[in-house]
Design an enzyme around this catalytic site. Structure first.
Site, PDB file in Angstrom:
ATOM      1  N   ALA A 191       0.830  -1.201   0.000  1.00  0.00           N
ATOM      2  CA  ALA A 191       0.000   0.000   0.000  1.00  0.00           C
ATOM      3  C   ALA A 191       0.864   1.249   0.000  1.00  0.00           C
ATOM      4  O   ALA A 191       1.909   1.303   0.655  1.00  0.00           O
ATOM      5  CB  ALA A 191      -0.909   0.006   1.236  1.00  0.00           C
ATOM      6  N   ARG A 192       0.447   2.242  -0.768  1.00  0.00           N
ATOM      7  CA  ARG A 192       1.094   3.557  -0.839  1.00  0.00           C
ATOM      8  C   ARG A 192       2.537   3.494  -1.339  1.00  0.00           C
ATOM      9  O   ARG A 192       3.346   4.366  -1.033  1.00  0.00           O
ATOM     10  CB  ARG A 192       1.050   4.256   0.525  1.00  0.00           C
ATOM     11  CG  ARG A 192      -0.322   4.411   1.119  1.00  0.00           C
ATOM     12  CD  ARG A 192      -1.102   5.414   0.361  1.00  0.00           C
ATOM     13  NE  ARG A 192      -2.328   5.751   1.086  1.00  0.00           N
ATOM     14  CZ  ARG A 192      -3.251   6.516   0.604  1.00  0.00           C
ATOM     15  NH1 ARG A 192      -3.121   7.036  -0.585  1.00  0.00           N
ATOM     16  NH2 ARG A 192      -4.325   6.782   1.294  1.00  0.00           N
ATOM     17  N   LYS A 196       2.867   2.039  -6.803  1.00  0.00           N
ATOM     18  CA  LYS A 196       2.634   1.090  -7.898  1.00  0.00           C
ATOM     19  C   LYS A 196       1.658   1.639  -8.930  1.00  0.00           C
ATOM     20  O   LYS A 196       1.886   1.473 -10.129  1.00  0.00           O
ATOM     21  CB  LYS A 196       2.195  -0.280  -7.371  1.00  0.00           C
ATOM     22  CG  LYS A 196       0.922  -0.289  -6.587  1.00  0.00           C
ATOM     23  CD  LYS A 196       0.711  -1.615  -5.878  1.00  0.00           C
ATOM     24  CE  LYS A 196      -0.465  -1.538  -4.950  1.00  0.00           C
ATOM     25  NZ  LYS A 196      -0.302  -0.598  -3.833  1.00  0.00           N
ATOM     26  N   THR A 208     -11.315  -1.413 -10.926  1.00  0.00           N
ATOM     27  CA  THR A 208     -12.059  -2.516 -10.321  1.00  0.00           C
ATOM     28  C   THR A 208     -12.810  -2.099  -9.054  1.00  0.00           C
ATOM     29  O   THR A 208     -13.592  -2.875  -8.524  1.00  0.00           O
ATOM     30  CB  THR A 208     -11.117  -3.686  -9.980  1.00  0.00           C
ATOM     31  OG1 THR A 208     -10.120  -3.219  -9.073  1.00  0.00           O
ATOM     32  CG2 THR A 208     -10.478  -4.259 -11.234  1.00  0.00           C
ATOM     33  N   ALA A 209     -12.583  -0.885  -8.594  1.00  0.00           N
ATOM     34  CA  ALA A 209     -13.211  -0.418  -7.358  1.00  0.00           C
ATOM     35  C   ALA A 209     -14.697  -0.136  -7.547  1.00  0.00           C
ATOM     36  O   ALA A 209     -15.114   0.378  -8.581  1.00  0.00           O
ATOM     37  CB  ALA A 209     -12.524   0.844  -6.863  1.00  0.00           C
ATOM     38  N   HIS A 232      -7.019   9.086  -7.407  1.00  0.00           N
ATOM     39  CA  HIS A 232      -6.611   8.344  -8.605  1.00  0.00           C
ATOM     40  C   HIS A 232      -7.133   9.039  -9.866  1.00  0.00           C
ATOM     41  O   HIS A 232      -6.389   9.180 -10.839  1.00  0.00           O
ATOM     42  CB  HIS A 232      -7.143   6.904  -8.544  1.00  0.00           C
ATOM     43  CG  HIS A 232      -6.236   5.962  -7.836  1.00  0.00           C
ATOM     44  ND1 HIS A 232      -5.539   4.992  -8.497  1.00  0.00           N
ATOM     45  CD2 HIS A 232      -5.909   5.838  -6.536  1.00  0.00           C
ATOM     46  CE1 HIS A 232      -4.817   4.304  -7.629  1.00  0.00           C
ATOM     47  NE2 HIS A 232      -5.032   4.793  -6.431  1.00  0.00           N
ATOM     48  N   ARG A 274      -5.020  11.105 -13.366  1.00  0.00           N
ATOM     49  CA  ARG A 274      -5.092  10.612 -14.740  1.00  0.00           C
ATOM     50  C   ARG A 274      -5.348  11.734 -15.728  1.00  0.00           C
ATOM     51  O   ARG A 274      -6.140  12.644 -15.469  1.00  0.00           O
ATOM     52  CB  ARG A 274      -6.222   9.574 -14.865  1.00  0.00           C
ATOM     53  CG  ARG A 274      -5.955   8.327 -14.051  1.00  0.00           C
ATOM     54  CD  ARG A 274      -6.857   7.188 -14.452  1.00  0.00           C
ATOM     55  NE  ARG A 274      -8.254   7.383 -14.199  1.00  0.00           N
ATOM     56  CZ  ARG A 274      -8.896   6.955 -13.121  1.00  0.00           C
ATOM     57  NH1 ARG A 274      -8.261   6.324 -12.162  1.00  0.00           N
ATOM     58  NH2 ARG A 274     -10.192   7.152 -13.000  1.00  0.00           N
ATOM     59  N   ASP A 316      -6.438  -1.487 -12.638  1.00  0.00           N
ATOM     60  CA  ASP A 316      -6.076  -1.109 -11.280  1.00  0.00           C
ATOM     61  C   ASP A 316      -7.292  -1.302 -10.372  1.00  0.00           C
ATOM     62  O   ASP A 316      -8.254  -0.552 -10.466  1.00  0.00           O
ATOM     63  CB  ASP A 316      -5.598   0.346 -11.269  1.00  0.00           C
ATOM     64  CG  ASP A 316      -4.841   0.736 -10.018  1.00  0.00           C
ATOM     65  OD1 ASP A 316      -4.730  -0.091  -9.106  1.00  0.00           O
ATOM     66  OD2 ASP A 316      -4.358   1.878  -9.964  1.00  0.00           O
TER      67      ASP A 316
END
Length: 182
Positions: free
Chosen positions: A14-15, A18, A38-39, A55, A59, A89
């Protein structure tokens, strides 16, 4: 050894950066980017909503975003001949979204995912969390999640043309520096 695909796996805790590394790879591909998230959004979870917003804010505006909480294999097959770079992601969230599946059905989904990647000519970048570096989870669902995600990334690694580990503010190319396990 598994057949290699053109896919790239980016993993780390995490964090670790990546997702940012995967985004850089996608931007550097010179192709249009299809961001496959995918969230699942949850308006009652302010922290989760803030993470999703962060996120999105990173972008570029010309990247198309698809919300695909469970049907990754279908989406990869649908874009297999695309000119776009697919950025998925994250696999950890995908695994979490499918935890209710029994072991046999889960293994079938993993095989379908691997098959979709093997038949995809479009570049694919997969982001996956590393969860097994800490204590063994005290609850069965936590152990199931950790074991499924760890097993999935172990299956994916040998199939990918590059495997990156983001940790400690650095990125390592594991496929180049490491020795594959049988």
């Amino acid at each position: 050894m598994a057949d290699r695909t053109g896919a790239i796996l980016v993993t780390g805790p995490a964090r670790s950066g990546k997702s940012e590394w995967a985004e850089r790879l996608a931007a550097d591909s010179g192709r249009p980017v299809l961001y496959v998230a995918t969230a699942r959004e949850d308006p009652d979870d302010a922290d989760w909503s803030a993470r999703i917003s962060a996120h999105r804010a990173r972008r570029p505006s010309d990247w198309e975003t698809l919300c695909v909480p469970t049907e990754l294999e279908v989406e990869i097959r649908a874009h297999a001949e695309s000119n776009a770079c697919l950025l998925i992601d994250s696999l950890g969230t995908w695994v979490a979204n499918l935890l209710e599946l029994d072991d046999e059905t889960w293994q079938m989904r993993v095989e379908r995912l691997l098959s979709s990647l093997a038949h995809c000519s479009a570049p694919v970048i997969l982001v996956a969390e590393e969860t097994g570096w800490g204590v063994i989870p005290a609850y069965p669902i936590g152990r199931q999640f950790r074991d499924r995600l760890g097993g999935l990334t172990r299956r994916l690694g040998p199939c990918c043309s590059a495997v990156y580990l983001a940790a400690g503010g650095h990125v390592l190319d594991l496929a180049r520096l490491g020795t594959p396990l049988d």
